[in-house]
Scaffold this motif. Sequence first.
Motif, PDB file in Angstrom:
ATOM      1  N   UNK A 109       0.834  -1.208   0.000  1.00  0.00           N
ATOM      2  CA  UNK A 109       0.000   0.000   0.000  1.00  0.00           C
ATOM      3  C   UNK A 109       0.864   1.252   0.000  1.00  0.00           C
ATOM      4  N   UNK A 110       2.042   1.192   0.636  1.00  0.00           N
ATOM      5  CA  UNK A 110       2.945   2.349   0.631  1.00  0.00           C
ATOM      6  C   UNK A 110       3.431   2.647  -0.784  1.00  0.00           C
ATOM      7  N   UNK A 111       3.526   1.595  -1.579  1.00  0.00           N
ATOM      8  CA  UNK A 111       3.970   1.759  -2.965  1.00  0.00           C
ATOM      9  C   UNK A 111       2.821   2.243  -3.860  1.00  0.00           C
ATOM     10  N   UNK A 112       1.641   1.619  -3.739  1.00  0.00           N
ATOM     11  CA  UNK A 112       0.532   1.887  -4.658  1.00  0.00           C
ATOM     12  C   UNK A 112      -0.309   3.091  -4.228  1.00  0.00           C
ATOM     13  N   UNK A 113      -0.591   3.189  -2.922  1.00  0.00           N
ATOM     14  CA  UNK A 113      -1.400   4.305  -2.394  1.00  0.00           C
ATOM     15  C   UNK A 113      -0.659   4.955  -1.226  1.00  0.00           C
ATOM     16  N   UNK A 114       0.424   5.668  -1.500  1.00  0.00           N
ATOM     17  CA  UNK A 114       1.256   6.195  -0.398  1.00  0.00           C
ATOM     18  C   UNK A 114       0.531   7.142   0.560  1.00  0.00           C
ATOM     19  N   UNK A 115      -0.582   7.731   0.128  1.00  0.00           N
ATOM     20  CA  UNK A 115      -1.305   8.676   1.001  1.00  0.00           C
ATOM     21  C   UNK A 115      -2.148   7.975   2.062  1.00  0.00           C
ATOM     22  N   UNK A 116      -2.391   6.674   1.886  1.00  0.00           N
ATOM     23  CA  UNK A 116      -3.264   5.933   2.812  1.00  0.00           C
ATOM     24  C   UNK A 116      -2.612   5.781   4.184  1.00  0.00           C
ATOM     25  N   UNK A 117      -3.362   6.100   5.225  1.00  0.00           N
ATOM     26  CA  UNK A 117      -2.883   5.953   6.605  1.00  0.00           C
ATOM     27  C   UNK A 117      -3.072   4.505   7.057  1.00  0.00           C
ATOM     28  N   UNK A 118      -2.342   4.102   8.103  1.00  0.00           N
ATOM     29  CA  UNK A 118      -2.327   2.696   8.506  1.00  0.00           C
ATOM     30  C   UNK A 118      -2.789   2.499   9.948  1.00  0.00           C
ATOM     31  N   UNK A 119      -3.672   1.532  10.126  1.00  0.00           N
ATOM     32  CA  UNK A 119      -4.141   1.131  11.454  1.00  0.00           C
ATOM     33  C   UNK A 119      -3.932  -0.367  11.609  1.00  0.00           C
ATOM     34  N   UNK A 120      -3.181  -0.781  12.641  1.00  0.00           N
ATOM     35  CA  UNK A 120      -3.005  -2.205  12.903  1.00  0.00           C
ATOM     36  C   UNK A 120      -4.208  -2.749  13.671  1.00  0.00           C
ATOM     37  N   UNK A 121      -4.594  -3.961  13.335  1.00  0.00           N
ATOM     38  CA  UNK A 121      -5.764  -4.590  13.934  1.00  0.00           C
ATOM     39  C   UNK A 121      -5.477  -5.039  15.373  1.00  0.00           C
ATOM     40  N   UNK A 154      -7.108   9.520  22.982  1.00  0.00           N
ATOM     41  CA  UNK A 154      -5.736   9.078  22.726  1.00  0.00           C
ATOM     42  C   UNK A 154      -4.819   9.333  23.931  1.00  0.00           C
ATOM     43  N   UNK A 155      -5.067  10.417  24.681  1.00  0.00           N
ATOM     44  CA  UNK A 155      -4.227  10.704  25.855  1.00  0.00           C
ATOM     45  C   UNK A 155      -4.384   9.600  26.896  1.00  0.00           C
ATOM     46  N   UNK A 156      -5.628   9.197  27.139  1.00  0.00           N
ATOM     47  CA  UNK A 156      -5.874   8.135  28.121  1.00  0.00           C
ATOM     48  C   UNK A 156      -5.322   6.796  27.607  1.00  0.00           C
ATOM     49  N   UNK A 157      -5.345   6.618  26.299  1.00  0.00           N
ATOM     50  CA  UNK A 157      -4.771   5.395  25.713  1.00  0.00           C
ATOM     51  C   UNK A 157      -3.256   5.357  25.968  1.00  0.00           C
ATOM     52  N   UNK A 158      -2.594   6.493  25.800  1.00  0.00           N
ATOM     53  CA  UNK A 158      -1.142   6.570  26.043  1.00  0.00           C
ATOM     54  C   UNK A 158      -0.825   6.238  27.499  1.00  0.00           C
ATOM     55  N   UNK A 180       4.505  -1.524  21.961  1.00  0.00           N
ATOM     56  CA  UNK A 180       5.228  -0.243  21.885  1.00  0.00           C
ATOM     57  C   UNK A 180       5.901  -0.029  20.527  1.00  0.00           C
ATOM     58  N   UNK A 181       6.341  -1.100  19.868  1.00  0.00           N
ATOM     59  CA  UNK A 181       6.995  -0.950  18.559  1.00  0.00           C
ATOM     60  C   UNK A 181       6.017  -0.495  17.470  1.00  0.00           C
ATOM     61  N   UNK A 182       4.745  -0.837  17.619  1.00  0.00           N
ATOM     62  CA  UNK A 182       3.730  -0.501  16.606  1.00  0.00           C
ATOM     63  C   UNK A 182       2.771   0.578  17.093  1.00  0.00           C
ATOM     64  N   UNK A 183       3.178   1.305  18.132  1.00  0.00           N
ATOM     65  CA  UNK A 183       2.208   2.149  18.831  1.00  0.00           C
ATOM     66  C   UNK A 183       1.476   3.143  17.934  1.00  0.00           C
ATOM     67  N   UNK A 184       2.211   3.850  17.068  1.00  0.00           N
ATOM     68  CA  UNK A 184       1.556   4.862  16.218  1.00  0.00           C
ATOM     69  C   UNK A 184       0.449   4.254  15.372  1.00  0.00           C
ATOM     70  N   UNK A 185       0.735   3.095  14.778  1.00  0.00           N
ATOM     71  CA  UNK A 185      -0.268   2.482  13.900  1.00  0.00           C
ATOM     72  C   UNK A 185      -1.352   1.750  14.699  1.00  0.00           C
ATOM     73  N   UNK A 186      -1.108   1.503  15.978  1.00  0.00           N
ATOM     74  CA  UNK A 186      -2.149   0.896  16.820  1.00  0.00           C
ATOM     75  C   UNK A 186      -3.134   1.960  17.324  1.00  0.00           C
ATOM     76  N   UNK A 187      -2.645   3.189  17.471  1.00  0.00           N
ATOM     77  CA  UNK A 187      -3.479   4.265  18.022  1.00  0.00           C
ATOM     78  C   UNK A 187      -3.997   5.216  16.947  1.00  0.00           C
ATOM     79  N   UNK A 188      -3.700   4.946  15.692  1.00  0.00           N
ATOM     80  CA  UNK A 188      -4.114   5.806  14.576  1.00  0.00           C
ATOM     81  C   UNK A 188      -5.626   6.056  14.579  1.00  0.00           C
ATOM     82  N   UNK A 189      -6.405   5.039  14.943  1.00  0.00           N
ATOM     83  CA  UNK A 189      -7.870   5.165  14.856  1.00  0.00           C
ATOM     84  C   UNK A 189      -8.433   6.309  15.705  1.00  0.00           C
ATOM     85  N   UNK A 190      -7.682   6.713  16.748  1.00  0.00           N
ATOM     86  CA  UNK A 190      -8.158   7.792  17.612  1.00  0.00           C
ATOM     87  C   UNK A 190      -8.246   9.138  16.887  1.00  0.00           C
ATOM     88  N   UNK A 191      -7.642   9.249  15.694  1.00  0.00           N
ATOM     89  CA  UNK A 191      -7.667  10.515  14.941  1.00  0.00           C
ATOM     90  C   UNK A 191      -8.937  10.668  14.106  1.00  0.00           C
TER      91      UNK A 191
END
Length: 292
Positions: A109-121, A154-158, A180-191
Amino acid sequence: SCHCAVSRVIAQWQDEAAAFGRRDLSGTDYVYLWVDGIHLKVRLEQTKLCLLVMIGVRADGRKELVAITDGYRESTESWADLLRDCKRRGMAAPVLAVGDGALGFWKAVREVFPATREQRCWFHKQANVLAALPKSAHPSALAAIKDIYNAEDIDKAQVAVKAFEVDFGAKYPKAVAKITDDLDTLLEFYKYPAEHWIHLRTTNPIESTFATVRLRTKVTKGPGSRAAGIAMAYKLIDAAQARWRAVNAPHLVALVRAGAVFHKGKLLERPTDITPPQPPSNGHERTGTEVA
């Protein structure tokens, strides 16, 4: 004979699935996308057929099957082929894609649709974390993980992440690192809009759909070929689709596509919403500037 009738039906399904896989996508806007690779048993080849499945949320809030094909779950190439094909047929980059971190989808997806944001399940992540812990730690770990993705913002999640680190980091650093290694993509949904959080933190729309497909393919002893397997799964999803409910607050999906900013799950209408308003200096009520 009965067998001929079944073959005819399956041939018809294969034609329908093929037509579905060629349809024009330029008129449909998928704002959110759930992706997963689902294994089905195929009887004749004694191999497992892996289906790459994408379900999207249209700008009007309705869920819809975007694509289904066979491939390898962990293969970037499999997913890139599928995404490039969708792009060729007119698909726009989704705003957000949701899926398991192990998928080859992310590099693709980074190659084909680079603008797409990522959320880990979180559904897959939770299973991975528990697998790295002894059974005795499962109940407390599960509660601590749920505190993260069920947090009210997101603050309470952190804060909940820090608590998880404190409780498990000393004895089980590997389990903690999975979060912790995937934190940004795990918390993306809060945006995104708070009403959509429940939809965006897992790939449940795919899992729940295939819970029934697995059952039926067992009952029918499994389809005889890969094409028949795809066709069967396609027809089962197509039938299920009619019963899918739109996402909560469907009217907010179009705002997400339009680039609206959400803070703590609420639509941010004025820049002043983030900082507390300053007391008026001259005794008059200060007017916040409206932003459309």
